[in-house]
Design an enzyme around this catalytic site. Sequence first.
Site, PDB file in Angstrom:
ATOM      1  CD  GLU A  84      -5.765   1.932  50.878  1.00  0.00           C
ATOM      2  OE1 GLU A  84      -6.086   1.249  51.852  1.00  0.00           O
ATOM      3  OE2 GLU A  84      -6.597   2.375  50.043  1.00  0.00           O
ATOM      4  N   PRO A  85      -2.511   3.103  46.680  1.00  0.00           N
ATOM      5  CG  PRO A  85      -2.446   1.304  45.170  1.00  0.00           C
ATOM      6  CD  PRO A  85      -2.749   1.637  46.599  1.00  0.00           C
TER       7      PRO A  85
ATOM      8  CD1 TRP B   6       3.382   5.254  47.368  1.00  0.00           C
ATOM      9  CD2 TRP B   6       5.534   4.858  46.938  1.00  0.00           C
ATOM     10  NE1 TRP B   6       3.594   5.512  46.038  1.00  0.00           N
ATOM     11  CE2 TRP B   6       4.921   5.273  45.744  1.00  0.00           C
ATOM     12  CE3 TRP B   6       6.903   4.534  46.911  1.00  0.00           C
ATOM     13  CZ2 TRP B   6       5.604   5.386  44.533  1.00  0.00           C
ATOM     14  CZ3 TRP B   6       7.582   4.657  45.708  1.00  0.00           C
ATOM     15  CH2 TRP B   6       6.931   5.076  44.543  1.00  0.00           C
TER      16      TRP B   6
ATOM     17  CB  THR C 183       8.953   3.021  55.417  1.00  0.00           C
ATOM     18  OG1 THR C 183       8.648   4.223  54.705  1.00  0.00           O
ATOM     19  CG2 THR C 183      10.412   3.032  55.824  1.00  0.00           C
TER      20      THR C 183
ATOM     21  NE  ARG D  75      38.268  22.283  44.944  1.00  0.00           N
ATOM     22  CZ  ARG D  75      38.599  21.579  43.880  1.00  0.00           C
ATOM     23  NH1 ARG D  75      39.384  20.513  44.004  1.00  0.00           N
ATOM     24  NH2 ARG D  75      38.146  21.929  42.693  1.00  0.00           N
TER      25      ARG D  75
ATOM     26  CG  HIS E 124      31.087  19.001  48.923  1.00  0.00           C
ATOM     27  ND1 HIS E 124      30.478  19.569  50.017  1.00  0.00           N
ATOM     28  CD2 HIS E 124      31.908  18.040  49.412  1.00  0.00           C
ATOM     29  CE1 HIS E 124      30.901  18.977  51.118  1.00  0.00           C
ATOM     30  NE2 HIS E 124      31.771  18.050  50.781  1.00  0.00           N
ATOM     31  N   GLY E 125      30.722  21.641  44.983  1.00  0.00           N
ATOM     32  CA  GLY E 125      30.829  21.770  43.537  1.00  0.00           C
ATOM     33  C   GLY E 125      30.662  20.436  42.827  1.00  0.00           C
TER      34      GLY E 125
ATOM     35  CD  GLU F  54       6.959   9.150  58.290  1.00  0.00           C
ATOM     36  OE1 GLU F  54       5.843   8.740  57.905  1.00  0.00           O
ATOM     37  OE2 GLU F  54       7.982   8.492  58.151  1.00  0.00           O
TER      38      GLU F  54
END
Length: 382
Positions: A129-130, A158, A160, A266, A337-338, A362
């Site tokens: 709840e809020p 919130w 889900t 890469r 990955h930069g 959770e």
Amino acid sequence: MLLLEDFRAQREELRDFAMREIAPHAQRIDREERIPAEVIASLREAGVFASGFPAAYGGTAGDDPAADAVRHGLMHEALGMASASAQGLVNVHHMGGFPIARWGTREQKEAWLPRLTSGELLAAIAITEPNVGSQAGAVETRAVREGSDYVITGTKCWITCGQSADLFVLITGSDEGPAAFILPRDTPGLTIEPIRGLLGCRGYMLAKLHLDRCRVPGDRLLGKPGFGVTHVAAAGLDAGRYNLAWGCVGLAQACLDASVAYARSRRQFNAPIGDHQLVQRMITGMATDIHAARLTCWHAGVARGRRDPSAVKEGAMAKYLASRMVNRVANDALQIHGANGCGPDFPLERHYRDARIMEIIEGTSQILEGAIARYVYQEAAP
């Protein structure tokens, strides 16, 4: 002895399904902040929504509960690899459905479980709840008895899949203590307000639920008055933590797979970056962390299937370990990955954002630290 290696074929089958049917939609899910109907249809056709429910009501539970629990976890791992948002949809369906399977009356089970296992209806659980998050017993939404009915007023947030769920397991306060109700989406007085712009897991389809004197028949009470948190919500959260731990393993595996492929392709300083020892150190740490978390989840699944007294603790430990692990893995994957990992052409920026959500939902890592410590103290008591 039940070994994780015994599930190799099923694990590959589940991954093949998730990579074929779910993964191609992952970027679209993140961009549009919703899970397309065709993805939900694929999950339904594959029997994903039935996983873990009693066979008598259309579920997949078999003769070996421990093996069933591990298979259920591997399914969530595969979904987490493909899309954290899709894994969340299935997770919250189980979080809403499992308390009905555990604490529902025969009439409630017969009325709702076949429709949940078939995927005709999708479930969610509404606790937050809020003004109330981790302290579920302090919910301000109230259920007041009027004759044989209950009238419910309050706000949940919130939630889900609040935008898409057909059925909510709703936790409220009452004069008799915390209570839980089965609340269909079409209940008069229930208004659903979408929440958009989440940092990660944008396909969770979050919502606020506004309840304005929602009249609920007494036979929609789930469990006894006073059982809303200690029994009903606890059953949902226990299931959710176990499922999410496996989902974190899947998300971390997706980060590792992407990093290995990138490190091989890469080239810098006239060699693949995977040849450089500092990159190898990150790959090593990622692989080892994932392996450790997967084994912890497996152990929790065996305990859960066998209804071992330690199962709740094991599930909490698995979620705590895996949610922290996936953030370390996503961080290193992004580093490998930069700049490319920060842009839209690679999935790493989505994985990084999704991973950050895992230590919050959770049960936050801090709430779990307190809970796990209490389990440890109890076990060590003279």
